[in-house]
Design a protein around this motif. Structure first.
Motif, PDB file in Angstrom:
ATOM      1  N   VAL A   3      31.296  35.137  31.180  1.00  0.00           N
ATOM      2  CA  VAL A   3      31.079  36.168  32.190  1.00  0.00           C
ATOM      3  C   VAL A   3      32.335  37.034  32.330  1.00  0.00           C
ATOM      4  CG1 VAL A   3      30.731  36.579  34.652  1.00  0.00           C
ATOM      5  CG2 VAL A   3      29.363  34.857  33.462  1.00  0.00           C
ATOM      6  N   LEU A   4      33.497  36.394  32.377  1.00  0.00           N
ATOM      7  CA  LEU A   4      34.749  37.158  32.508  1.00  0.00           C
ATOM      8  C   LEU A   4      34.911  38.116  31.330  1.00  0.00           C
ATOM      9  CD1 LEU A   4      37.325  34.453  33.684  1.00  0.00           C
ATOM     10  CD2 LEU A   4      36.279  36.271  35.034  1.00  0.00           C
ATOM     11  N   ALA A   5      34.672  37.612  30.128  1.00  0.00           N
ATOM     12  CA  ALA A   5      34.841  38.445  28.936  1.00  0.00           C
ATOM     13  C   ALA A   5      33.879  39.624  28.973  1.00  0.00           C
ATOM     14  CB  ALA A   5      34.610  37.607  27.679  1.00  0.00           C
ATOM     15  N   VAL A   6      32.661  39.358  29.420  1.00  0.00           N
ATOM     16  CA  VAL A   6      31.676  40.433  29.471  1.00  0.00           C
ATOM     17  C   VAL A   6      32.043  41.463  30.534  1.00  0.00           C
ATOM     18  CG1 VAL A   6      29.279  40.970  30.019  1.00  0.00           C
ATOM     19  CG2 VAL A   6      29.816  39.061  28.496  1.00  0.00           C
ATOM     20  N   ILE A   7      32.479  40.992  31.684  1.00  0.00           N
ATOM     21  CA  ILE A   7      32.860  41.945  32.739  1.00  0.00           C
ATOM     22  C   ILE A   7      33.945  42.887  32.239  1.00  0.00           C
ATOM     23  CG2 ILE A   7      33.990  42.198  34.982  1.00  0.00           C
ATOM     24  CD1 ILE A   7      32.658  39.682  35.891  1.00  0.00           C
ATOM     25  N   LEU A   8      34.959  42.292  31.602  1.00  0.00           N
ATOM     26  CA  LEU A   8      36.080  43.127  31.166  1.00  0.00           C
ATOM     27  C   LEU A   8      35.625  44.177  30.155  1.00  0.00           C
ATOM     28  CD1 LEU A   8      39.050  43.760  31.308  1.00  0.00           C
ATOM     29  CD2 LEU A   8      39.454  42.138  29.466  1.00  0.00           C
ATOM     30  N   LEU A   9      34.612  43.850  29.374  1.00  0.00           N
ATOM     31  CA  LEU A   9      34.099  44.818  28.415  1.00  0.00           C
ATOM     32  C   LEU A   9      33.186  45.835  29.106  1.00  0.00           C
ATOM     33  CD1 LEU A   9      33.995  45.644  25.474  1.00  0.00           C
ATOM     34  CD2 LEU A   9      32.077  44.086  25.160  1.00  0.00           C
ATOM     35  N   ALA A  10      32.419  45.354  30.062  1.00  0.00           N
ATOM     36  CA  ALA A  10      31.403  46.216  30.681  1.00  0.00           C
ATOM     37  C   ALA A  10      32.036  47.283  31.564  1.00  0.00           C
ATOM     38  CB  ALA A  10      30.435  45.360  31.489  1.00  0.00           C
ATOM     39  N   VAL A  11      33.082  46.918  32.309  1.00  0.00           N
ATOM     40  CA  VAL A  11      33.662  47.870  33.263  1.00  0.00           C
ATOM     41  C   VAL A  11      34.043  49.195  32.596  1.00  0.00           C
ATOM     42  CG1 VAL A  11      35.642  48.287  34.763  1.00  0.00           C
ATOM     43  CG2 VAL A  11      34.374  46.151  34.949  1.00  0.00           C
ATOM     44  N   PRO A  12      34.795  49.177  31.493  1.00  0.00           N
ATOM     45  CA  PRO A  12      35.155  50.473  30.886  1.00  0.00           C
ATOM     46  C   PRO A  12      33.946  51.231  30.345  1.00  0.00           C
ATOM     47  CG  PRO A  12      36.385  48.655  29.894  1.00  0.00           C
ATOM     48  CD  PRO A  12      35.429  48.048  30.819  1.00  0.00           C
ATOM     49  N   ALA A  29      32.365  52.755  33.244  1.00  0.00           N
ATOM     50  CA  ALA A  29      33.253  53.785  33.783  1.00  0.00           C
ATOM     51  C   ALA A  29      33.154  55.074  32.981  1.00  0.00           C
ATOM     52  CB  ALA A  29      34.687  53.275  33.789  1.00  0.00           C
ATOM     53  N   ILE A  30      33.103  54.942  31.670  1.00  0.00           N
ATOM     54  CA  ILE A  30      32.979  56.136  30.826  1.00  0.00           C
ATOM     55  C   ILE A  30      31.645  56.825  31.097  1.00  0.00           C
ATOM     56  CG2 ILE A  30      32.554  56.859  28.437  1.00  0.00           C
ATOM     57  CD1 ILE A  30      35.426  56.615  28.897  1.00  0.00           C
ATOM     58  N   GLU A  56      34.331  58.030  35.184  1.00  0.00           N
ATOM     59  CA  GLU A  56      35.502  57.572  35.941  1.00  0.00           C
ATOM     60  C   GLU A  56      36.499  56.937  34.976  1.00  0.00           C
ATOM     61  OE1 GLU A  56      36.617  57.702  38.909  1.00  0.00           O
ATOM     62  OE2 GLU A  56      34.940  58.334  40.184  1.00  0.00           O
ATOM     63  N   PRO A  57      37.104  57.741  34.113  1.00  0.00           N
ATOM     64  CA  PRO A  57      37.906  57.149  33.036  1.00  0.00           C
ATOM     65  C   PRO A  57      39.065  56.295  33.533  1.00  0.00           C
ATOM     66  CG  PRO A  57      38.315  59.508  33.225  1.00  0.00           C
ATOM     67  CD  PRO A  57      37.153  59.202  34.117  1.00  0.00           C
ATOM     68  N   PHE A  58      39.440  56.477  34.788  1.00  0.00           N
ATOM     69  CA  PHE A  58      40.590  55.706  35.237  1.00  0.00           C
ATOM     70  C   PHE A  58      40.335  54.203  35.165  1.00  0.00           C
ATOM     71  CE2 PHE A  58      42.989  53.532  38.603  1.00  0.00           C
ATOM     72  CZ  PHE A  58      44.217  53.645  38.008  1.00  0.00           C
ATOM     73  N   TYR A  59      39.082  53.797  35.370  1.00  0.00           N
ATOM     74  CA  TYR A  59      38.798  52.362  35.311  1.00  0.00           C
ATOM     75  C   TYR A  59      38.966  51.810  33.905  1.00  0.00           C
ATOM     76  CZ  TYR A  59      37.474  52.754  40.105  1.00  0.00           C
ATOM     77  OH  TYR A  59      37.537  52.959  41.452  1.00  0.00           O
ATOM     78  N   VAL A  60      38.876  52.694  32.918  1.00  0.00           N
ATOM     79  CA  VAL A  60      39.174  52.247  31.554  1.00  0.00           C
ATOM     80  C   VAL A  60      40.659  51.904  31.468  1.00  0.00           C
ATOM     81  CG1 VAL A  60      39.047  52.806  29.127  1.00  0.00           C
ATOM     82  CG2 VAL A  60      37.411  53.814  30.726  1.00  0.00           C
TER      83      VAL A  60
END
Ligand SMILES: Nc1ncnc2c1ncn2[C@@H]1O[C@H](COP(=O)(O)OP(=O)(O)OP(=O)(O)O)[C@@H](O)[C@H]1O
Ligand SMILES: Nc1ncnc2c1ncn2[C@@H]1O[C@H](COP(=O)(O)OP(=O)(O)OP(=O)(O)O)[C@@H](O)[C@H]1O
Ligand SMILES: CC(C)C[C@H](N)C(=O)O
Ligand SMILES: [Mg+2]
Ligand SMILES: [Mg+2]
Lengths: 324, 228, 356, 249, 304
Positions: A11-20, A23-24, A28-32
């Motif tokens: 789940v952690l790995a997926v979240i980190l991939l999903a957020v950017p 965001a794109i 909201e590129p800043f979240y990338v």
């Protein structure tokens, strides 16, 4: 049955991939950028976790390697940009793979003597002697004018990677993310291997290790060097993220922050550094937006974590670590 | 008068249960032996008495005071003196300092301990971590005595001692007994233990399976519970 | 659509006092202008370059600010400014003025409303020529410190009794004071910003050394004078602004600041007030969305500076007077008053190298 | 006469004024159990430490399999085949009993610089380790962390580790300590068989075990060997009785 | 270079050392005795300085301020121990690092909340103002001499307390085995609170004494914290004697390095450059010395 920890890790790995990606999509590129920061800090902490989590080597000087990695990127790029030859007429480079290779090599070479001397000590003395080495490098960087001293070193553009446009936030994030996964894979392999068994024994009881015929010093030194190299790689990426390398990357606060990430996430765990980095950056970012007193509340939260969530975030979510 | 009484004691280490109902009592002036194979819960019982691990259920009372919820130092101050398994001398203190740090009450003094164990006198200013195993054992007993306990608890107090010294220690125990000292003792050497004991308790898998006099612990029972 | 201004400044950590004065003056100026079309995004950089960089990225990418300003420290400015202006965002500096951004690397998107780092020191060097022949100079061993001593030496004609670089963040100056005592200097010039200056002055006053000291205004401004105490009385220091500068804009500013915050403003507040008013003036002439017109409006500097006459040089750094002030006590409060003008319409030494 | 495997000559070690070993000479021959007894503080453990390399002697020589051990550290000596157990158990507390033994198997096989292959899937490690646990009777507790074993069980684990090293000589420092009567009996039988794999230098205060096992006994008092000989010689030596045995025997 | 200058610099080194000792003494006590890494020790130093500054400015008496600093730091220490530290003794050093790091954030931002961001005023009491003449023609600040005296007195007192009193023995016993000392009937918990408060009070005293020489502001404890750690590690953790000697060594090396390195380099380099390079080397010097000492004596000079 899949262990609870494995699911949480996924789940952690997926979240980190999903957020950017999201965001794109929503512009909201800043979240990338923020996610990239998480990935890089996690990578640095994965490096430290090899020494600290597996080997019990509490290095309070890993900022040295983080900073050296950063300066490697900065110095190489500066020379390439200004076309000023450095050592042996080498012109510098702006190619990431080359920079990484050099950052890894330099960190390994610096870690060798630092480790060899520091590992003569143990416990608190080890903590302090690693700090001492980092402080030496820190003060050197501050007062050595050639590469900006205290002001640091700006990179005019982000370094390049074959076939990928690193200037865009998302591709650069993906590079960092891939390196993070790679490093975590390395960590997992080491932990399960013969070397890992010896290293973990060195942490628990080094007399025992010596008594079966394995010299703890050698095992620790190798772990320390690998650990330094991974953290150095993260430093190179960090300089690229900010397009800036400065002595504050070398400061003891940075070393402390890396340790904090690990404990926050869960020491010695594969995903501990990532969990810690996500949590820390999240706190820092959201609290910073809410109140100017954010450091006060960050303090309270960290304190709460140590006192009530033993084993960090993963300890809280997935229970006690198993050692097989 | 009953000095120590334990009823239905259950203790856990984390999630795993170590004691499943231990019953035991010590009368004043009596030497009681606690026996059992390796890992049956003797040390756990003792640690529970001292509050070093917390009893999950059951009752422990000492000098007719309930102790299960007291903090360890309060329990000890009721008059319990511990010679722990593995000695646990204060390694960064000298022999003398180990004794002085524990001192409470006034019957036992450094001098009296020195008479009981002359070897300690010789090594008075040496740090405890450099003592030999046997010397440490003597120190641990001396240290417990310095608290002037009404009940002395010895967990494997003769482990690793030379035969002459063991004899000395058993002699010391007999001397203490003769002086009216109550003692709870865990030891592996039945040949030495049974003659001094007034009563014995045997633990198996965390429960009391035998309670009685040494005579009642027949060779058959010894074989069954202790594998002798 | 409102104009968004990003303010990155130091609000926590040891250097927070400077940033707080900066912010307070800036928000007050905005409030007093009554301009409702301005939105401020203010964030704390904790005096760490990485955080400043991250905030700049956030403000540009996420908040989509039109202008950035606020940074106090040169090293943070060096981290933020080059990248910001490269993205075609205008940055206005209310304080830091590193030499690296004034010469060959000057940029049309970068305006320094405060000073070039060397200016105060140059002024003190110039002024020292009047009374002194043999000066002992010291500064922390970091780029702004080196700029400082270079600036002093550029105009000072006397001999140097010693030149010492101290550690950044150093708190004990006994060793340096002993050297001063031994050097036979007739004067001391030091640049030690923040807590370093407080420590130095207190220790100097107690040391029994009587050699007169002087320095740039940073170590004798309103934010630190209270902490130094009477040890600062009579010290000459250089600055482009002082609370007693006789012009209407300044009187209005000092009054407004005192009324609002119950304390006297510092140099940082003054520079920040000017920055805010420069922005307001430019906004009234051009839209921020029209970058070129807006830059031209900024460059015209058509606003009432609390420093009196204010013009931008070709490198977008000010041409301005630099004064010498003396620390005095007014109504029991330590403050400064102007005693001389060291330079009129002073330009910095790097402008020639700027191709603008 | 057969060549001794381990040969110690005139070993000396002082701690300040205290002579912990004061010119000790002894040897260990193939197939024998050589018991070393003596009062507490006589210097037995110090001697074991010197042989195994965790303490350096002040003077004297230690030869093992014909090679001078001078200058070799504890790990090197262990690799050459000197296996030891500790008077106070010394284990990796978080690792299971099995992993504790696996470490020894791994060390015996050689390189620990293998970074990739997972150990738990490596039968060449798990199987011999499990076999050792069976031999000492700990197989049922194989997956328990060492910290959760009882005192006696930890002693057994120490022995299993020494066995797994495949040592060419064993140095056992009070292996019986803390074992119940039953455990001692079992261990006695076990050591009796073990001597044929490799000779044992046995420090022990359990006289029943010593008299049952020892081919030779040396008695150390105040750092000096005061007597050396067969079980009967020692039993009847009045000096030994006075200094060590008391009425026992 | 005159002898007067040399003497003055030696005194400066000694004074810096003694000041470091005051800070290091509390740290080594807590660190050595309780096995606790207290990064927040610098915050206690800051609290002492703030308390002194506030009370001194309210009452006009430095001495009342000094008492306030002891009281405030001891109280803060005791509260800290009871609420947080107590739960950390049996944790590993890492948890302690994180928790006390969190405490730094809380204390620093908390004091800013209360006292604002501007440095406070605290000056040397009239009694100790000015300089005295040294033999050889030099002068030396009276207040610094007073600090040297206080430091030496504290060192002596602490040494006796720890090594000679029963309290000291019990504290040290707790260091080696907390559970066991409790099982002997000693209220180690309360004892530790007292020791912690004592260590805190010493830090507070150092903060107040040094505050009069420096700027009293948030974050003032951090640089000195790192130096204090260096001191106790050089001296050998837990050793009061080690802390004193380590502190004086660091004080002398630092002062002399700052003073002599640029001078020496000036023989081969132009003045400005010698100043910079010398300054850079000087700031690295104590860390170099520390690394050297630990490389040869891995447990410090006076390992307990
Ligand atoms: N710290 C611990 N954590 C978890 N389990 C433990 C712990 N200490 C002991 N145990 C378990 O509790 C049980 C009882 O152990 P205890 O030490 O009380 O036995 P004992 O009778 O004293 O044995 P011995 O004769 O070997 O000393 C054993 O199964 C042991 O594995
Ligand atoms: N590091 C040291 N410093 C000072 N003295 C020491 C040190 N190590 C051991 N000693 C002393 O050396 C003597 C021999 O100790 P050693 O541990 O070898 O005895 P031992 O024969 O093994 O005794 P035991 O049978 O009780 O285990 C003891 O008197 C001990 O106090
Ligand atoms: C506050 C000022 C002294 C800041 C200075 N210009 C610097 O760069 O650091
Ligand atoms: Mg037991
Ligand atoms: Mg021994």
């Amino acid at each position: 049955m899949i262990a609870r920890e494995t699911i949480i890790n996924l789940v952690l790995a997926v979240i980190l991939l999903a957020v950017p990606l999201i965001a794109i999509a929503v512009g909201e590129p800043f979240y990338v950028t923020l996610s990239t920061r998480v990935a890089i800090l996690a990578l640095a902490a994965v490096g430290l976790n090899i020494a600290l989590g597996l080997g019990g080597l509490v290095s309070f000087g890993h900022a040295a390697f983080f900073g050296i990695g950063g300066y490697a990127a900065g110095i190489l790029a500066t020379h390439a940009f200004n076309a000023e030859p450095m050592l042996f007429g080498f012109e510098g480079t702006t190619s990431m793979p080359w920079i990484w290779l050099i950052a890894l090599t330099v960190c390994g070479l610096v870690a060798l003597p630092i480790g060899a001397i520091s590992l003569r000590t143990s416990g608190v003395y080890f903590i302090m002697i690693t700090l001492a080495f980092a402080q030496m490098i820190y003060y050197f960087a501050i007062s050595w004018p050639a590469y900006g001293g205290e002001d640091g070193l700006s990179l005019s553009v982000r370094n390049s990677f074959p076939l990928i446009n690193t200037a865009k936030p998302l591709p650069f994030f993906l590079i960092c993310y891939a390196l993070l996964l790679l490093a975590m894979g390395l960590f997992a392999l080491i932990r399960g291997s013969r070397f890992g068994a010896a290293l973990q024994t060195a942490r628990q009881n080094d007399t025992r290790l010596a008594a079966v015929g394995i010299a703890p010093f050698n095992i620790r030194l190798i772990a320390f060097i690998i650990s330094a190299m991974v953290t150095g790689l993260a430093g190179a990426l960090f300089a690229d993220l900010n397009r800036f390398a400065s002595p504050s990357m070398l400061s003891w606060h940075m070393s402390g922050e890396l340790i904090v990430l690990i404990i926050l996430g869960g020491k010695g765990r594969l995903f501990g550094p990532l969990a810690g980095a996500m949590l820390y950056v999240l706190f820092e970012y959201t609290l910073g937006g809410i109140t100017e007193r954010w450091q006060f509340f960050l303090g309270l939260i960290l304190l709460g974590v140590v006192l009530f969530a033993r084993g960090g975030l993963l300890g809280l979510l997935a229970g006690k670590a198993r050692h097989g | 008068m009953t000095l120590l009484s334990i009823k239905g004691l259950e203790t856990f280490y984390g999630a795993s249960q170590a004691l499943f109902g231990v019953d035991l009592d010590v009368e004043e002036g009596e030497v009681v032996a606690l026996m059992g194979r390796n890992g049956m819960g003797k040390t756990t019982t003792i640690n529970s008495i001292f509050g070093l691990v917390r009893a999950r259920s059951g009752a422990i009372s000492f000098a007719s005071k309930q102790v299960t919820s007291l903090r360890p130092h309060k329990i000890a101050r009721l008059g319990l003196g511990l010679v722990p398994e593995g000695r646990r001398c204060f390694s960064n203190l000298t022999v003398l300092e180990n004794l002085l740090a524990a001192a409470r009450g006034n019957e036992w003094t450094v001098q009296k301990v020195g008479e009981l164990f002359p070897r300690l006198n010789e090594r008075r200013d040496q740090f405890a971590n450099t003592l030999s195993g046997g010397e440490q054992q003597m120190l641990a007993i001396g240290r417990a005595l310095m608290t002037n306990p009404s009940l002395l608890v010895l967990d494997e107090a003769t482990e690793g001692l030379a035969p002459v010294i063991r004899q000395d220690i058993w002699a010391a125990i007999r001397k203490l007994k003769a002086a009216g000292q109550s003692i709870l003792v865990v030891d592996k050497t039945l040949a030495e233990l049974l003659p001094v004991a007034d009563r014995c308790f045997v633990l198996e898998k965390g429960t009391t399976v035998f309670a009685g006099t040494p005579e009642q612990l027949t060779p058959a029972l010894q074989d069954r519970y202790l594998g002798v | 659509e409102p104009v968004k201004i990003g303010v990155i400044t130091t609000l926590s950590g040891g250097g927070a006092g400077l940033g707080i004065d900066m912010r307070d003056a800036f928000t007050l100026a905005m409030k007093q202008s009554g301009n409702k079309d301005i939105e401020l995004v203010i964030e704390d950089d904790a005096q760490k370059p990485e955080i400043a960089v991250q905030l700049a990225e956030k403000m540009i990418q996420s908040d989509k600010v039109d202008l950035l300003t606020g940074i106090i420290w040169s090293n943070l400015a060096m981290a933020v400014v080059p990248n910001t202006v490269a993205q075609d965002i205008i940055y206005l500096s209310p304080n830091a003025g590193p030499s690296a951004l004034a010469g060959a690397n000057c940029n049309a998107n970068y305006f320094n409303v405060a000073y070039q780092n060397d200016n105060f020191h140059e002024a003190m060097g110039q002024y020292a020529n009047k009374d002194y022949k043999k000066t002992f100079i010291l500064a922390p061993n970091y780029p702004a410190g080196k700029d400082a001593l270079t600036g002093f030496k550029r105009f000072y004609k006397g001999e140097l009794a010693g030149e010492v670089y101290t550690q950044v963040g150093q708190t004990d100056y006994a060793a340096e004071i002993a050297q001063i005592r031994d050097s036979g200097a007739d004067s001391v010039f030091f640049f030690l910003p923040g807590g370093m200056g407080i420590s130095f002055m207190k220790q100097y006053a107690q040391s029994g050394v009587k050699t007169p000291v002087m320095g740039p205004g940073f170590s004798f401004d309103q934010d630190v004078l209270g902490a130094i105490g009477d040890a600062a009385l009579g010290v000459k220091n250089s600055a482009t602004w002082s609370k007693d500068l006789d012009n209407d804009a300044n009187k209005k500013f000092v009054e407004a600041f005192k009324t609002e915050y119950k304390r006297l403003p510092s140099i940082y507040a003054a520079q920040s007030w000017d920055t805010a008013n420069l922005i307001l003036a430019a906004l009234s002439k051009a839209s921020v969305k029209d970058k070129d017109a807006f830059k031209a409006a900024l460059k015209a500097a058509d606003f009432k500076s609390v420093r009196g006459k204010f013009v931008f040089n070709n490198n977008n750094h000010p041409i301005q007077n630099v004064y010498v002030r003396e620390v005095v006590k007014e109504d029991g409060v330590l403050t400064n008053k102007i005693v001389a003008t060291a330079f009129e319409d002073h330009k910095d030494a790097y402008a020639d190298k700027c191709k603008m | 006469m057969v060549e001794p495997i381990l040969e110690i000559r005139e070993l000396r070690k002082s701690f300040g004024a205290l002579k912990a070993t004061d010119g000790v000479s002894l040897d260990l021959r193939p197939g024998e159990i050589h018991a070393l007894i003596g009062p507490n503080g006589a210097g037995k453990s110090t001697l074991i430490h010197q042989i195994s390399g965790s303490i350096r002697q002040d003077s004297g020589t230690i030869r093992f399999l014909g090679e001078d051990m001078a200058g070799l550290g504890m790990p090197e000596r262990a690799r050459r085949g000197l296996g030891r157990s500790f008077q106070i158990s010394s284990l990796a507390p978080e690792f299971s009993a099995l992993r504790n033994v696996m470490l020894a198997v791994q060390a015996r096989q050689g390189s620990s610089l293998r970074f990739f292959r997972p150990v738990m899937a490596d039968k060449s490690l798990t199987e011999p380790a499990m076999a050792m646990l069976e031999r000492v009777g700990l197989a049922k507790r194989a997956n328990l962390p060492a910290a959760e074993l009882s005192h006696g069980e930890r002693r057994q684990l120490e022995i299993a580790i020494a066995l797994a090293l495949g040592s060419k000589a064993f140095l056992f420092d009070e292996p019986m300590a803390g074992m119940g009567p039953e455990g001692s009996k079992a261990l006695t039988g076990f050591l009796d068989g073990l001597r044929h794999e490799a000779p044992i230098l046995l420090v022990e205060h359990d006289m029943d075990a010593v008299f049952a096992l020892a081919d030779r006994i040396s008695v150390l008092v105040y750092g000096r060997i005061i007597a050396s000989g067969t079980v009967d010689d020692i039993r009847n030596d009045p000096e030994v009785r006075r200094a060590y045995l008391g009425e026992a025997a | 270079m005159s002898t007067a200058l040399l003497i003055e610099q030696l005194l400066n080194g000694l004074q810096l050392g003694v000041m470091l000792f005051l800070m290091a003494a509390g740290l080594t006590l807590i660190f050595g005795v309780m096995g606790l890494i207290n990064l927040a020790h610098g915050s206690l130093y800051m609290i002492g300085a703030f308390a002194c500054a506030v009370v001194a400015s309210a009452t006009g008496s430095f001495w009342l301020g000094l008492i306030a600093s002891l009281a405030a730091a001891a109280a803060a220490g005791a509260i800290m121990e009871v609420v947080v530290i107590r739960r950390l003794y049996d944790r590993d050093h890492l948890d302690q690092v994180l928790a006390t790091f969190a405490l730094i954030l809380i204390f620093s931002e908390g004091s800013r909340w209360i006292f604002g961001s501007f440095p406070l005023y605290l000056d040397i009491p009239p009694l100790l103002q000015g300089a005295v003449s040294l033999p050889g023609g030099g002068q030396y600040q009276l207040y610094r001499l007073a600090i040297i005296a206080v430091g030496i007195a504290v060192a002596l007192g602490l040494y006796l307390l720890i090594s000679r009193t029963r309290l000291g023995m019990r504290i040290r016993a707790g260091e080696s085995d907390r559970e066991m000392i409790a099982a002997l009937g000693i209220d180690i918990q309360t004892l530790y609170t007292i020791v912690f408060a004592l260590g805190a009070a010493l830090a507070g005293l150092a903060g107040a004494l040094v505050g009069a020489l420096q700027s009293v502001q948030v974050g003032m404890g951090e640089p000195v914290l790192i130096l204090a750690f260096v001191v106790i590690v050089i001296g050998g953790i837990g050793s009061i004697k080690g802390a004193l000697i380590g502190a004086v060594l660091v004080g002398l090396i630092d002062t002399m390095g700052r003073f002599l390195l640029p001078k020496t380099l000036a023989l081969i380099l132009p003045a400005a450059q010698a100043g910079m390079v010398g300054g850079a080397l000087a700031s690295m010097l104590i860390y170099i010395v520390m690394a050297l000492i630990l490389a040869f004596r891995p447990r410090g000079l006076f390992a307990a």
